[in-house]
Scaffold this motif. Sequence first.
Motif, short mmCIF file in Angstrom:
data_model
loop_
_atom_site.label_atom_id
_atom_site.label_comp_id
_atom_site.label_asym_id
_atom_site.label_seq_id
_atom_site.Cartn_x
_atom_site.Cartn_y
_atom_site.Cartn_z
N LYS A 1 0.84 -1.20 0.00
CA LYS A 1 0.00 0.00 0.00
C LYS A 1 0.87 1.25 0.00
N ASP A 2 0.53 2.18 -0.86
CA ASP A 2 1.26 3.45 -0.93
C ASP A 2 1.18 4.18 0.41
N GLY A 3 2.33 4.62 0.92
CA GLY A 3 2.36 5.38 2.16
C GLY A 3 2.32 4.53 3.41
N GLY A 4 2.26 3.20 3.27
CA GLY A 4 2.22 2.32 4.43
C GLY A 4 3.61 2.09 5.01
N VAL A 5 3.65 1.32 6.10
CA VAL A 5 4.92 1.04 6.78
C VAL A 5 5.89 0.33 5.84
N ILE A 6 5.42 -0.70 5.16
CA ILE A 6 6.30 -1.47 4.28
C ILE A 6 6.74 -0.64 3.09
N ASP A 7 5.89 0.27 2.63
CA ASP A 7 6.24 1.11 1.48
C ASP A 7 7.46 1.98 1.77
N SER A 8 7.69 2.29 3.05
CA SER A 8 8.84 3.13 3.41
C SER A 8 10.15 2.36 3.38
N VAL A 9 10.08 1.02 3.32
CA VAL A 9 11.29 0.19 3.26
C VAL A 9 11.49 -0.20 1.80
N LYS A 10 12.32 0.52 1.09
CA LYS A 10 12.41 0.37 -0.36
C LYS A 10 13.06 -0.94 -0.80
N THR A 11 13.73 -1.64 0.12
CA THR A 11 14.33 -2.93 -0.26
C THR A 11 13.30 -4.05 -0.28
N ILE A 12 12.09 -3.80 0.22
CA ILE A 12 11.02 -4.79 0.18
C ILE A 12 10.19 -4.56 -1.07
N CYS A 13 10.00 -5.60 -1.87
CA CYS A 13 9.32 -5.44 -3.16
C CYS A 13 8.17 -6.42 -3.30
N VAL A 14 7.21 -6.05 -4.13
CA VAL A 14 6.14 -6.97 -4.51
C VAL A 14 6.77 -8.19 -5.18
N GLY A 15 6.33 -9.39 -4.79
CA GLY A 15 6.87 -10.62 -5.35
C GLY A 15 7.92 -11.27 -4.47
N ASP A 16 8.38 -10.58 -3.42
CA ASP A 16 9.38 -11.15 -2.51
C ASP A 16 8.75 -12.26 -1.67
N HIS A 17 9.43 -13.38 -1.59
CA HIS A 17 9.01 -14.50 -0.74
C HIS A 17 9.48 -14.24 0.69
N ILE A 18 8.56 -14.41 1.67
CA ILE A 18 8.90 -14.23 3.08
C ILE A 18 9.35 -15.58 3.63
N LEU B 1 10.80 -3.02 16.54
CA LEU B 1 11.56 -3.38 15.35
C LEU B 1 11.49 -4.89 15.15
N PHE B 2 11.20 -5.34 13.94
CA PHE B 2 11.23 -6.77 13.65
C PHE B 2 12.01 -7.01 12.37
N THR B 3 12.41 -8.26 12.16
CA THR B 3 13.26 -8.62 11.03
C THR B 3 12.56 -9.64 10.13
N MET B 4 12.68 -9.45 8.84
CA MET B 4 12.17 -10.42 7.87
C MET B 4 13.31 -10.84 6.94
N THR B 5 13.38 -12.14 6.67
CA THR B 5 14.28 -12.66 5.64
C THR B 5 13.45 -12.88 4.39
N LEU B 6 13.84 -12.24 3.31
CA LEU B 6 13.09 -12.28 2.06
C LEU B 6 13.95 -12.85 0.95
N ILE B 7 13.30 -13.48 -0.03
CA ILE B 7 13.98 -13.96 -1.24
C ILE B 7 13.24 -13.37 -2.43
N GLU B 8 13.94 -12.60 -3.23
CA GLU B 8 13.31 -12.01 -4.40
C GLU B 8 13.46 -12.92 -5.60
N PRO B 9 12.53 -12.86 -6.55
CA PRO B 9 12.63 -13.72 -7.74
C PRO B 9 13.82 -13.32 -8.60
N LYS B 10 14.40 -14.31 -9.26
CA LYS B 10 15.54 -14.06 -10.13
C LYS B 10 15.11 -13.20 -11.30
#
Length: 277
Positions: A144-161, A189-198
Amino acid sequence: MPLRLRGKKAKSKEIAGRLEGEPTGAGGGSVSAPPAPAPKLVFHAQLAHGSATGRVEGFSSIQELYAKIAGAFEISPSEILYCTLNTPRVDMERLLGGQLGLQDFMFAHVKGIKKEVNVYKSEDSLGLTITDNGVGYAFIKRIKDGGVIDSVKTICVGDHIESINGENIVGWRHYDVAKKLKELKKEELFTMTLIEPKKAFEIQPRSKAGKSSEENIGCGRGTLRLRSKGPATLEEVPSETKAKAIEKIDDVLELYMGIRDTDLVFNPSSYHIPLPE
């Protein structure tokens, strides 16, 4: 062996059967026609970051489909994050979900870079939608635009949690992942490990599905409905009215739980999901 004459009743039954067009055997009984062979469905797929085209057939569930795709490209099924239909882009509107059109061309997105990100939960809602591929991988479908996750630019749509605060969540359904994220305390503060698609070079989306094969059946309006449990079934495309109803229920699920799931819309009682207060 002498011939045995049958009574009038047996003879009249044989004649009646012939008048109705039923085949009769030597003993006068009807012979059932052999069952028609099941239609052979052949689909085509590519790796989204680039590959030759592979043939995929002989599957009856989501798990078997991913295994067949992996076999076509000689990779492990665990490498596949999800598939999009008729485009190699990470397009969440074209995700392969519970239904597969008879003329759809599949693109498999495989694991790429792994990353670890820290997120400060400044609001109760993180502003993201979670879905999963049906075989154990949850990933981000919408931010969502302007949301908490939107402010973390390294997190992208399609990333596997892959994990949350060090807890591995592979194998979880998306609603369990959404519940886990909702239960995290605000202003922590919390941490997520993500895997982005190739990824590969920018590729123009396919405007049409792959070329039809003589082994494909139908005109493309039929769909193969896939399930995580149970065999696949061939169904007609939902009517416009039904499709709109499904979309509205999906919108409610996303609003309250941050998930979208057609299976929940069709059969909500099959999942133990708490109702919003």
